[in-house]
Design a protein around this motif. Sequence first.
Motif, PDB file in Angstrom:
ATOM      1  N   ILE A 167     -34.074 -24.814 -71.644  1.00 48.53           N
ATOM      2  CA  ILE A 167     -34.541 -24.870 -73.032  1.00 48.53           C
ATOM      3  C   ILE A 167     -34.654 -26.316 -73.484  1.00 48.53           C
ATOM      4  O   ILE A 167     -35.672 -26.737 -74.047  1.00 48.53           O
ATOM      5  CB  ILE A 167     -33.563 -24.095 -73.939  1.00 48.53           C
ATOM      6  CG1 ILE A 167     -33.657 -22.598 -73.644  1.00 48.53           C
ATOM      7  CG2 ILE A 167     -33.847 -24.390 -75.401  1.00 48.53           C
ATOM      8  CD1 ILE A 167     -32.559 -21.790 -74.291  1.00 48.53           C
ATOM      9  N   LEU A 168     -33.614 -27.078 -73.218  1.00 51.32           N
ATOM     10  CA  LEU A 168     -33.608 -28.455 -73.713  1.00 51.32           C
ATOM     11  C   LEU A 168     -34.662 -29.302 -73.008  1.00 51.32           C
ATOM     12  O   LEU A 168     -35.383 -30.064 -73.639  1.00 51.32           O
ATOM     13  CB  LEU A 168     -32.225 -29.080 -73.505  1.00 51.32           C
ATOM     14  CG  LEU A 168     -31.138 -28.514 -74.412  1.00 51.32           C
ATOM     15  CD1 LEU A 168     -29.801 -29.144 -74.079  1.00 51.32           C
ATOM     16  CD2 LEU A 168     -31.485 -28.749 -75.876  1.00 51.32           C
ATOM     17  N   THR A 169     -34.732 -29.145 -71.727  1.00 50.06           N
ATOM     18  CA  THR A 169     -35.643 -30.017 -70.999  1.00 50.06           C
ATOM     19  C   THR A 169     -37.091 -29.601 -71.221  1.00 50.06           C
ATOM     20  O   THR A 169     -37.979 -30.446 -71.265  1.00 50.06           O
ATOM     21  CB  THR A 169     -35.282 -30.022 -69.510  1.00 50.06           C
ATOM     22  OG1 THR A 169     -33.887 -30.240 -69.394  1.00 50.06           O
ATOM     23  CG2 THR A 169     -36.024 -31.095 -68.771  1.00 50.06           C
ATOM     24  N   ALA A 170     -37.308 -28.298 -71.338  1.00 52.19           N
ATOM     25  CA  ALA A 170     -38.684 -27.851 -71.555  1.00 52.19           C
ATOM     26  C   ALA A 170     -39.145 -28.117 -72.973  1.00 52.19           C
ATOM     27  O   ALA A 170     -40.313 -27.948 -73.282  1.00 52.19           O
ATOM     28  CB  ALA A 170     -38.808 -26.369 -71.238  1.00 52.19           C
ATOM     29  N   THR A 171     -38.228 -28.508 -73.806  1.00 53.72           N
ATOM     30  CA  THR A 171     -38.623 -28.878 -75.163  1.00 53.72           C
ATOM     31  C   THR A 171     -38.884 -30.375 -75.187  1.00 53.72           C
ATOM     32  O   THR A 171     -37.982 -31.149 -74.886  1.00 53.72           O
ATOM     33  CB  THR A 171     -37.482 -28.564 -76.150  1.00 53.72           C
ATOM     34  OG1 THR A 171     -37.066 -27.224 -75.918  1.00 53.72           O
ATOM     35  CG2 THR A 171     -37.939 -28.733 -77.570  1.00 53.72           C
ATOM     36  N   PRO A 172     -40.084 -30.772 -75.505  1.00 57.94           N
ATOM     37  CA  PRO A 172     -40.345 -32.211 -75.504  1.00 57.94           C
ATOM     38  C   PRO A 172     -39.401 -32.906 -76.476  1.00 57.94           C
ATOM     39  O   PRO A 172     -39.069 -32.358 -77.521  1.00 57.94           O
ATOM     40  CB  PRO A 172     -41.793 -32.319 -75.957  1.00 57.94           C
ATOM     41  CG  PRO A 172     -42.380 -30.971 -75.725  1.00 57.94           C
ATOM     42  CD  PRO A 172     -41.267 -29.989 -75.879  1.00 57.94           C
ATOM     43  N   GLY A 173     -38.936 -34.065 -76.091  1.00 56.59           N
ATOM     44  CA  GLY A 173     -38.084 -34.829 -76.979  1.00 56.59           C
ATOM     45  C   GLY A 173     -36.618 -34.774 -76.609  1.00 56.59           C
ATOM     46  O   GLY A 173     -35.859 -35.664 -76.984  1.00 56.59           O
ATOM     47  N   THR A 174     -36.232 -33.736 -75.910  1.00 61.38           N
ATOM     48  CA  THR A 174     -34.832 -33.668 -75.473  1.00 61.38           C
ATOM     49  C   THR A 174     -34.785 -33.578 -73.961  1.00 61.38           C
ATOM     50  O   THR A 174     -35.659 -32.970 -73.346  1.00 61.38           O
ATOM     51  CB  THR A 174     -34.122 -32.438 -76.052  1.00 61.38           C
ATOM     52  OG1 THR A 174     -34.919 -31.295 -75.734  1.00 61.38           O
ATOM     53  CG2 THR A 174     -33.943 -32.554 -77.541  1.00 61.38           C
ATOM     54  N   LEU A 175     -33.758 -34.186 -73.398  1.00 60.92           N
ATOM     55  CA  LEU A 175     -33.681 -34.196 -71.946  1.00 60.92           C
ATOM     56  C   LEU A 175     -32.228 -34.046 -71.515  1.00 60.92           C
ATOM     57  O   LEU A 175     -31.338 -34.765 -71.973  1.00 60.92           O
ATOM     58  CB  LEU A 175     -34.247 -35.526 -71.410  1.00 60.92           C
ATOM     59  CG  LEU A 175     -34.121 -35.742 -69.919  1.00 60.92           C
ATOM     60  CD1 LEU A 175     -35.001 -34.787 -69.156  1.00 60.92           C
ATOM     61  CD2 LEU A 175     -34.493 -37.184 -69.583  1.00 60.92           C
TER      62      LEU A 175
HETATM   63 NA    NA Z   1     -37.549 -32.041 -72.807  1.00 56.33          NA
END
Ligand code: NA
Lengths: 94, 122, 975, 113, 162, 551
Positions: free
Chosen positions: E113-121
């Motif tokens: 979820i986090l990585t596939a959301t742009p802006g969070t890694l």
């Molecule tokens: Na991301």
Amino acid sequence: MSASTVLDWGLGLAQGMLVLAMALAAWRMLRGPRAQDRILGLDTLYLNGMLAIVVHGMRTGSGLYFEAALILGMIGFTATVALAKFLMQGEVIQ
Amino acid sequence: MEIVLSAGIGILAASGVWLMLRPRTFQVALGLSLLSYAVNLFIFAMGRLTVGAPPVLKTGPETVSVDDPVPQALVLTALVISFALTALFLVVLLAARGVTGNDHVDGREPHHAEPTPEKPHP
Amino acid sequence: MSSNALLAAAAILPFAGSVLAGALPSRARTPAAVLAGLVTLASLGCILALTPQLSGGNTVVHAVEWLPSLGVNLVLRLDGLAWLFCVLVLAIGALVVLYARYYMAAADPVPRLYSYFLAFVGAMLGIVLSGNLIQLVLFWELTSIVSFLLIGYWYDNAAARDGARMSLTITAAGGLCLLVGTILIGRIVGSYDLDAVLASGDTIRNSPLYLPALVLVLMGALTKSAQFPFHIWLPRAMAAPTPISAYLHSATMVKAGIFLMIRLWPVLSGTEQWYWIVGSAGMATLLVGSWSAIFQHDLKGLLAYSTISHLGLITLLLGLNSPLAVVAAIFHTVNHATFKASLFMAVGIIDHETGTRDMRRLSGLWRAMPYTGTLAMVAAAAMAGVPLLNGFLSKEMFLSEAVDNMGDHPIHIALPVLATLASAFTMLYSLRFIRQTFFGPPPHDLPETPHEPVRWMRIPIELLVLTCVAIGLVPNLTIGPALGRAVAAVFGADAPTYSLAIWHGFNLPLVLSMIALGGGVLLYVLFGKRIDTNPRGGPWLMDRLDGGWLFERSMTGLTRGARALELWFGAERLQPQLRILFLAALLAALAAGVARGLDLFAPGRLTPFDPAFALMWIVGAACAVGAAERAKYHRLSATIFVGGAGLVSSLTFLWLSAPDLAVTQILVEIVTTVMLLLGLRWLPKRDAAIPAPPSERARARRRRIIDLCIAAFAGLGLAGLAYAVMTRPAGDGIARWFVEEAYPQAGGRNVVNVLLVDFRAFDTLGEISVLGIVGLTVFALLRRFRPAPDSLERPKQQHSHDAYDRAREGRKPGDTAADALLVPRVVMTWLFPFIILLSLHLFLRGHDLPGGGFAAGIALTIAFILQYMACGAQWVEERLRIQPIAWIGLGLLIAAGAGAASWLFGRPFLTAYFAYWELPLLGKVPAASALVFDLGIMVLVVGASALMLVALAHQSLRRTRSAEAEAEPAAEETA
Amino acid sequence: MNGPDLPAWAAWIVVVLALGGAGFSLTGALGLIRLKTFYERVHAPTLGATLGAFLILAGSMLLLSLVEGHIVLRDALIGLFITLTTPVTMLLLARAAAHRDRTEKNPGAPPEP
Amino acid sequence: MSTLLPHPFLSAGLTLMWLVLNAPPSPGSIVLALLIGLIVPAVMRALRPAPVRVRRPGLAVRLLFTVLYDMLRSNLDVAAIILGLRRGERRTGFVSIPLDMTSSFGLSLLSIILTATPGTLWVQYDSHTGRLLMHLIDSTDSAGWVRRVKDRYERPLMEIFA
Amino acid sequence: MTAPLLSGPGAVLWSDHLIVLPIVLPIAVAGAMFLMDERRHRLKAALSLATVLAMLAAALVLVARVTQAPEVYRLGDWAAPYGIVLVADRLSAMMLALAGVLGLSALVFSFARWSRAGPRFHGLFLLLLMGVNGAFLTGDVFNLFVFFEVMLAASYGLVLHGSGETRIRAGLGYIAVNLVASLFFLVGVSLIYGTMGTLNMADLARRLASPPAEAALFEVGCAVLGVAFLIKCSAWPLGFWLPTTYAAATAPAAAVLAILSKVGVYVVIRLSLLLFGAGTSEGFGQTWILVTGLATIAFGTVGILAARELTRAAGYAVMISSGTVLAALGTGSAGALSGALYYLVGSTFAAAALFLLAEILQRGRDPADATQPVFADEYRDPFDDAGTTEIGRAIPATVAILGSGFLLCTLMLAGIPPLAGFVGKLAMFSGLASGTMTAPAWWLIAVLTLSSLGTLIPLVRLGIFSLWVPHDDPPPVLRSPEFASLTVLLAACVALALWAGPALAFTEATVRWLSQPQDYVRAVLDAGAGKGATSKGSDRGAARSTAGAAS
Ligand code: NA
Ligand code: NA
């Protein structure tokens, strides 16, 4: 403008944009500076290449290109994962 | 399209040949890969270029104009073979690196003497 | 027995005896000698039994078809000349057999000697009985080979090895020339048959090929008969056991050359070329041989050079273009055989009983062995041409021919002068031999005490000496008829008239003969002592010319030169080799194109241009060039770039209507990348160039420029060809048929797949075999893989992860690595069944839509590899046992079985079956044997690619385990 | 090349979806160039992997459903799987980069968690 | 049931995927899809992954939509950042988040979820401290991000896979 | 005449499948062996032996059968030019038999020790022979590529078999060179397809009868293809890989590899006579073949003169033999070519025997022997340890046998009487000397004569060194399998000389047949004409449904 003209031009443009995205990714890949940047560039290259395939399938109205895209989407990451793991651990499989 | 593909084949081939002529085994392995791409595209080009007409027939009796399937079949065969041989070359180069201690294609650095049982690789 | 059978028996018996003797146990000296003797005598008996049939110039011919299309048959042809030589060969052979039985030590493997001896007898008979020139060459070379074995009989001795090698080299070389010469004669005459050739003397002499044919044939004859300058092998051949020397250098080997010149005399002689070549060779040999013989201290050496000089004499006679000289030559051949054989045997006895052959050590042997001494003296007198002995008769004829030949040309005056001089030399060394060996003070300090030999050992000499005397006294009664038959055989109706009397009146030849005898004595009196103490070690004037040394030097030079040439014209290293390959292909293509005036840019059809495609190829090109640039020091980057280029290739296939190719290439691309990375683990990072000497650097630069040019031209060439073909219309090829018939006849809609599994399934069968083979080879190599020492260490990333773990409370080594892989592990594990499904999907739809067994197999392999990558080899193998080699085997069996099943239906291999089966519930389903074939492909592909990847992956595991294994004993030792 | 035959409204929707998706993907790729540090750059391609891909795939499904005459959902699988798999690469890369930066003591190296 | 269908969601997923791939469905493809759903999960028995139990499917669906919405928003945000359309200062940096979840499946989903959301890694997770190191393309409001991760994603996930 | 299989629907004789046996049988047996435990040596050895014997028997039967008429086998029941056909004519049957004898002796030789020097020897060996057989039989240029690759892949495996530094280093170069050659092969074949639209050899020949549209491009393709083949023939200057590689390979591998370069020679003969014997491209490349052949003989002779080791000399002997056949082909003389074909068989046997002999003589001095597995784990199977023990009884009088064998090899290779080497040279010389003698004929005679001498001198030197000069090494031991293997090869040389008449008659007829390409074309393209064609689609469908009903 007929539907086919719209499609032709619109999808052509979309494909061009995706290829341009590929070019940008390749630029990062070639430029680096670090190995991680290159791998990231390759991953992006794969991604946009896959999308370009989908758009090509749309342009020709054919489902024959789907498998290529699906393979890239499902297991295309194998190569980049291997590269990343190599970078992280110095070997791909322990 | 023809000019683009030709140029692409040419550049792949030139890069591949250049690498194949290099002294390091890994260079040769990569050169082999690039040259195989070039040759596979070349074979493919022998069927002339068509866009959007894969040689997959529709579910009707009519025969449509599609791309030449023969070079495609040939490329597939050649592709598999070159995959296998690239793998083999890679493993042989690893083995050579292991036994000789260097990665020169001749198994010794050009200005080192040929190893003998008395004087093995440095 | 018919005459043909007798002839055949005479020729075959020695070979049969040779085989038998070879099979005898190595200590069976007497049985071997008895066998050899019986065989030789039997053969002689056969020949003698045929004597009556030769009357009136008749010949006995026995032909066996061998190579009819080449005009080469095995023809045994006995005429007077052949009869004479046969008797010589066999009679002296029989004596040598007897002599050798007592000469050879019991410790030597004597049966082998007799085996070679009999083979030699057979080969000699083969030469003289040849009714076909090619057959003659065949046996000719056989004598070279067998004499090689005979000379090298005592091969522990370096001199024997060298002598054998030298004689073989020179005589076989001559034989090769003879073969070509013979073929030329055959071309001129139109036949190799001796009768036909002998009937075509004028045709041969008038042919433009006469000179080459003559030179080549003479090369054979002169090398064999040890003519100057090829004589050098003969003294070295003295390393053979003395009975062999006695045989080879009196009656046989060297006489083969003489025989050939006599045999072809009617067709080759009579020209200026013959006169000058043969005559001067003979004259030079006569002088060099007799001059050198004077200076020998070794008795066998003396006899060797004496042999050379007598061979020169005979050759000179043959060169004189005079029929009477030929008669003299034949006569002297017989005489020389008798006295030289007896002398060799006598020397053998001296050597045998005293342990030395050095004339300077020998002396006064008369006292110890008066009987042998007498025999030797008579034989030596015959050699010197003392009257009442056979040597005198033939030398008289020689001098008389020399005088007759003076004729009109002033230069010919030299001939009798030199002949007389050579005769004087002969007298000199004969005298020296007898004087130094048998007379003078009693010998001292000899290795053995001299005494007479056993009775049987003397018999051969007695018989030979008796012959010398008998011929010398009553030539007409003894040799007369035989000589007459031989002369008749050579000249036919044109035989010259000659007289074999002892006394021809007081004429010039007699005077010359007396001058020679007296001169010889005088020379000995004057110079005898000086010769003994000759400090220069060789004959005066010729001491610098050591033939053996020259030969060895030239052989070494030949090898050295060859090595230089090998370096010059060859390439040991890979890079130059590859450079040549690419250049050759470029030049070949260029030459073919230019020859036909190829226009690469002929206007033709074009597909509409798409800028996106061009942009994509800019990416591809950049990746390729990037890879080429980075591959040396930045292997990982280069691998990434190659991946980019591969992707662009795949997309190109897709763009240009080849989805199957795109799918396969993408999959292969992925597996290749993983494989390269698995390999990179064992190629330590390369940080800097290996320091090269400055001189190397300039050269390296030059090489790089050349390579760049080759690469550029290769690229241009391939691009040009691709462009040329693509812009030309496709002709009426086979492609259309496949598109039209794929569905109606093969039941598949994906034409490419139908091609792979049906139309051209045979290709695919081969292709998967390649894959299987490579998988196994990779496995075999990796099983013995020995990593370089600098890559044995664990990668430094893992070290630092572990160090991090050790530094922190509650963490154990490996935790950090496990944390990093936590998420990938879950994702990849749950992806596994979905990739299997993808693989099945690709497999089942292949016949009608893009996909197929290969793609399915690779996809499945990737599923496995993902598990390995996520969880490690050990983890996976505790759960999934795959036996890749068995999969390879199974795949091959399935594919081949699917092909062979068609045999049951009376159809050729790989005939596919397809139909739509009506099934309950499911309706019509396609059933195609091609699917089974495709299954075989899939199974094999999984097996082979998994085998390669897993074997590579296991190396890390093995490294860990061996490190553990090494650590354990070390720990035990310290404890 | 024979393009597909669609009603005008569908053509427009398809084209808008495709162009939108391609736009996002291109923006992502542009980010790869424009953003300054590696850790920033990793975010950029996600644009293409998520919204960019979804829009294009939606367009493709619409188009192919109309062309093939039945509902085509298979492109959704591509979306699903890239959503699941792309993060794996990204996080491994980020982890590797973090490790490298820390051991090399680069400025901007991530802190310990 | 558990022996025949050890992973019912997996089986369903596979069956569905086969049907989607081979649309329109025919009797043959349905049978094949069911067979695949039945047989292929057997390999998972060999691999023995940590068992996964879904407690609240409804919440899962809600989470899915939450994530999709966040993804859309982040896409627009990040696109704006890349294209230079966003005004004002932007700081980029790392943030460390203490996580309570320990299930690897849940953590994996969170990471996706986090990585596939742009802006969070998702950068690094430490299983001993339970802390997650995350990179934010815009970390101006890092405390907000910590809350967002814990409330919007971690808690529902823990509830679903409890 | 064509076989019944091809003429009438359903009329099939089992014996018609014989032609495909040398390809299918090794695949099946190799596949079965891969399923077996590696430790079952004896079973595998027996299976391999049976397979190779069956292959040889099939080859001999074919040799006898094709003297009547060539046989054409349509794989998949697809007619040429669409499907792939196997064609057994005199030339291919002869080469098949050659491969069979060579394979048999190399296999038997390996039983003594080498078959256990690495894993899966038998499978690789059979697949190598399969590749060779396929290359000889196929009538399709791309299929030829595939079989070349099968053969080469297996040869890579066999060159590396036993591992060790020498082999790995040599193997690397060998693989690199042959991969380049394979790429050339692909470029050439695809150019041919791109210009002619077909892959079937007979169809190509047929199309060449009338001027093709793209003759220039086609010839460029043939030129590139020719370079590829000349690399495989190890022609100068493309064949420097051969001596090093063959010297490094284990003896049975080297012996069976002796046939590999002959495959290249075979193809050059086949294609140049079929495609360039007549028609638009008549005589294409002939001069080059001649020049290359002469240069190869010369270089091979130089190499053999320079050789320090027997194995290397044997490698150069292989080169000379290839060069001789190429040069004979290049002279354009039928007599020379038929002599050269005869010579090819004998010299291949002799070179193979020399490799085997050299191994026995140099055994114990082989540094590659020292290689041991490094890791003590599952990769070290029990049979690895057995690799050093030898099988078979030690033969007495070893030195005498080796000496005689060596002598026979020398005589064969130097073309000195009384063996087949001499007959071959004689036949070539006679052929060259008959009719109008051209300069090339003179050249070839001169070069071959010098080469004979140049072969004799070093072989005698090396033989004397190995057999006559006393050494400290333990005397060589000859095991019964090794003896049997040498006997097979040398007896073949002797038999070839004894029955030189019939053998030469065979090669002469072969050359006559080869010089009538139109007969070949007719045989291939008329084989069951129309059965694969569109008009007879229903016929085929009917045939298939009967097959289906039968099932
Ligand atoms: Na991301
Ligand atoms: Na095409």
